[in-house]
Design a protein around this motif. Sequence first.
Motif, PDB file in Angstrom:
ATOM      1  N   LEU A   1       0.825  -1.201   0.000  1.00 53.54           N
ATOM      2  CA  LEU A   1       0.000   0.000   0.000  1.00 53.54           C
ATOM      3  C   LEU A   1       0.866   1.260   0.000  1.00 53.54           C
ATOM      4  N   SER A   2       0.325   2.328  -0.554  1.00 53.91           N
ATOM      5  CA  SER A   2       1.028   3.606  -0.537  1.00 53.91           C
ATOM      6  C   SER A   2       0.746   4.388   0.743  1.00 53.91           C
ATOM      7  N   GLY A   3      -0.261   3.991   1.494  1.00 53.25           N
ATOM      8  CA  GLY A   3      -0.622   4.645   2.746  1.00 53.25           C
ATOM      9  C   GLY A   3      -1.123   3.633   3.743  1.00 53.25           C
ATOM     10  N   ARG A   4      -1.808   4.100   4.761  1.00 51.00           N
ATOM     11  CA  ARG A   4      -2.307   3.232   5.829  1.00 51.00           C
ATOM     12  C   ARG A   4      -3.820   3.413   5.962  1.00 51.00           C
ATOM     13  N   PRO A   5      -4.608   2.758   5.105  1.00 53.99           N
ATOM     14  CA  PRO A   5      -6.064   2.992   5.114  1.00 53.99           C
ATOM     15  C   PRO A   5      -6.765   2.229   6.232  1.00 53.99           C
ATOM     16  N   GLU A   6      -7.949   2.701   6.577  1.00 54.71           N
ATOM     17  CA  GLU A   6      -8.844   1.919   7.418  1.00 54.71           C
ATOM     18  C   GLU A   6      -9.272   0.716   6.583  1.00 54.71           C
ATOM     19  N   HIS A   7      -9.436  -0.428   7.231  1.00 55.08           N
ATOM     20  CA  HIS A   7      -9.882  -1.599   6.478  1.00 55.08           C
ATOM     21  C   HIS A   7     -10.823  -2.440   7.332  1.00 55.08           C
ATOM     22  N   SER A   8     -11.631  -3.227   6.647  1.00 59.09           N
ATOM     23  CA  SER A   8     -12.489  -4.188   7.331  1.00 59.09           C
ATOM     24  C   SER A   8     -12.494  -5.477   6.528  1.00 59.09           C
ATOM     25  N   LEU A   9     -12.794  -6.540   7.223  1.00 59.90           N
ATOM     26  CA  LEU A   9     -12.770  -7.878   6.643  1.00 59.90           C
ATOM     27  C   LEU A   9     -14.085  -8.552   7.000  1.00 59.90           C
ATOM     28  N   SER A  10     -14.716  -9.189   6.017  1.00 58.52           N
ATOM     29  CA  SER A  10     -15.940  -9.930   6.305  1.00 58.52           C
ATOM     30  C   SER A  10     -15.989 -11.197   5.453  1.00 58.52           C
ATOM     31  N   VAL A  11     -16.799 -12.134   5.896  1.00 60.16           N
ATOM     32  CA  VAL A  11     -16.945 -13.415   5.219  1.00 60.16           C
ATOM     33  C   VAL A  11     -18.407 -13.581   4.830  1.00 60.16           C
ATOM     34  N   VAL A  12     -18.632 -14.033   3.609  1.00 61.35           N
ATOM     35  CA  VAL A  12     -19.976 -14.284   3.113  1.00 61.35           C
ATOM     36  C   VAL A  12     -19.995 -15.712   2.591  1.00 61.35           C
ATOM     37  N   GLY A  13     -21.066 -16.429   2.866  1.00 60.24           N
ATOM     38  CA  GLY A  13     -21.177 -17.802   2.401  1.00 60.24           C
ATOM     39  C   GLY A  13     -22.161 -17.958   1.265  1.00 60.24           C
ATOM     40  N   ASN A  14     -22.070 -19.091   0.631  1.00 56.39           N
ATOM     41  CA  ASN A  14     -23.021 -19.541  -0.377  1.00 56.39           C
ATOM     42  C   ASN A  14     -23.111 -18.620  -1.588  1.00 56.39           C
ATOM     43  N   PRO A  15     -22.080 -18.439  -2.375  1.00 57.09           N
ATOM     44  CA  PRO A  15     -20.773 -19.088  -2.330  1.00 57.09           C
ATOM     45  C   PRO A  15     -19.831 -18.388  -1.351  1.00 57.09           C
ATOM     46  N   ASP A  16     -18.784 -19.115  -0.937  1.00 59.65           N
ATOM     47  CA  ASP A  16     -17.823 -18.600   0.033  1.00 59.65           C
ATOM     48  C   ASP A  16     -17.005 -17.470  -0.571  1.00 59.65           C
ATOM     49  N   ARG A  17     -16.973 -16.332   0.158  1.00 64.40           N
ATOM     50  CA  ARG A  17     -16.198 -15.171  -0.261  1.00 64.40           C
ATOM     51  C   ARG A  17     -15.624 -14.479   0.960  1.00 64.40           C
ATOM     52  N   VAL A  18     -14.459 -13.880   0.781  1.00 64.74           N
ATOM     53  CA  VAL A  18     -13.869 -13.002   1.786  1.00 64.74           C
ATOM     54  C   VAL A  18     -13.859 -11.613   1.165  1.00 64.74           C
ATOM     55  N   ILE A  19     -14.370 -10.630   1.907  1.00 64.69           N
ATOM     56  CA  ILE A  19     -14.483  -9.270   1.398  1.00 64.69           C
ATOM     57  C   ILE A  19     -13.572  -8.364   2.216  1.00 64.69           C
ATOM     58  N   ILE A  20     -12.725  -7.627   1.512  1.00 63.27           N
ATOM     59  CA  ILE A  20     -11.790  -6.691   2.126  1.00 63.27           C
ATOM     60  C   ILE A  20     -12.179  -5.294   1.643  1.00 63.27           C
ATOM     61  N   ASP A  21     -12.559  -4.431   2.566  1.00 66.96           N
ATOM     62  CA  ASP A  21     -12.891  -3.050   2.238  1.00 66.96           C
ATOM     63  C   ASP A  21     -11.771  -2.142   2.729  1.00 66.96           C
ATOM     64  N   LEU A  22     -11.256  -1.307   1.834  1.00 68.51           N
ATOM     65  CA  LEU A  22     -10.197  -0.357   2.155  1.00 68.51           C
ATOM     66  C   LEU A  22     -10.743   1.051   1.987  1.00 68.51           C
ATOM     67  N   GLY A  23     -10.771   1.805   3.068  1.00 69.34           N
ATOM     68  CA  GLY A  23     -11.310   3.149   3.031  1.00 69.34           C
ATOM     69  C   GLY A  23     -10.429   4.111   2.255  1.00 69.34           C
ATOM     70  N   ASN A  24     -11.053   4.981   1.484  1.00 64.34           N
ATOM     71  CA  ASN A  24     -10.378   6.034   0.722  1.00 64.34           C
ATOM     72  C   ASN A  24      -9.164   5.482  -0.026  1.00 64.34           C
ATOM     73  N   SER A  25      -9.395   4.418  -0.793  1.00 66.73           N
ATOM     74  CA  SER A  25      -8.308   3.726  -1.484  1.00 66.73           C
ATOM     75  C   SER A  25      -8.686   3.437  -2.926  1.00 66.73           C
ATOM     76  N   ARG A  26      -7.670   3.139  -3.698  1.00 66.69           N
ATOM     77  CA  ARG A  26      -7.864   2.776  -5.095  1.00 66.69           C
ATOM     78  C   ARG A  26      -6.874   1.681  -5.454  1.00 66.69           C
ATOM     79  N   LEU A  27      -7.151   1.021  -6.563  1.00 64.26           N
ATOM     80  CA  LEU A  27      -6.260  -0.033  -7.060  1.00 64.26           C
ATOM     81  C   LEU A  27      -5.351   0.565  -8.118  1.00 64.26           C
ATOM     82  N   GLN A  28      -4.072   0.339  -7.946  1.00 63.99           N
ATOM     83  CA  GLN A  28      -3.085   0.800  -8.915  1.00 63.99           C
ATOM     84  C   GLN A  28      -2.526  -0.460  -9.579  1.00 63.99           C
ATOM     85  N   GLY A  29      -2.900  -0.717 -10.803  1.00 58.97           N
ATOM     86  CA  GLY A  29      -2.476  -1.945 -11.470  1.00 58.97           C
ATOM     87  C   GLY A  29      -3.582  -2.987 -11.440  1.00 58.97           C
TER      88      GLY A  29
END
Length: 151
Positions: free
Chosen positions: A36-64
């Motif tokens: 990361l280029s900075g230190r964002p707030e983040h949260s992690l959650s799990v959703v089932g059926n189908p199984d997924r892990v969700i990562i939310d990064l506050g005030n962030s963007r994907l580079q690449g």
Amino acid sequence: MGVVLTIASLQSLASSAVQGVRLWRAPDHTRLVFDLSGRPEHSLSVVGNPDRVIIDLGNSRLQGTLQTVDLAATPIQRIRSGLRGESDLRIVLDMQNGVRPESFLLGPSGDYGNRLVVDLYDQTQRDSSTPPEPPADTAPGAREASGSSPL
């Protein structure tokens, strides 16, 4: 006009970019490290059926892109991302089976900048909080008098 430029400048300073991702497979878990280029707030959650892990990064963007990560021999089927709201980044890990995720942020150290570490612990057939059943041929009074088990 100067106020608008100042606000835009402050927003760009506060934002963080995901610059890359690395992956390691261990015997009992998979580790993802997001550079990361900075230190964002983040949260992690799990959703089932189908199984997924969700990562939310506050005030962030994907580079690449996240598509270059080799997912072979991991429980991850696919990694995808998108915007959540106007400024938050959501990363979704589509899983082949359930995992128990844990995450933490690391600050800059040596050659590395800020990092988000996500560990995906493999689920076992038995919940790890449930004690194992004693062997069928062990009588109830077969434990030593001190109460310790012969492990």
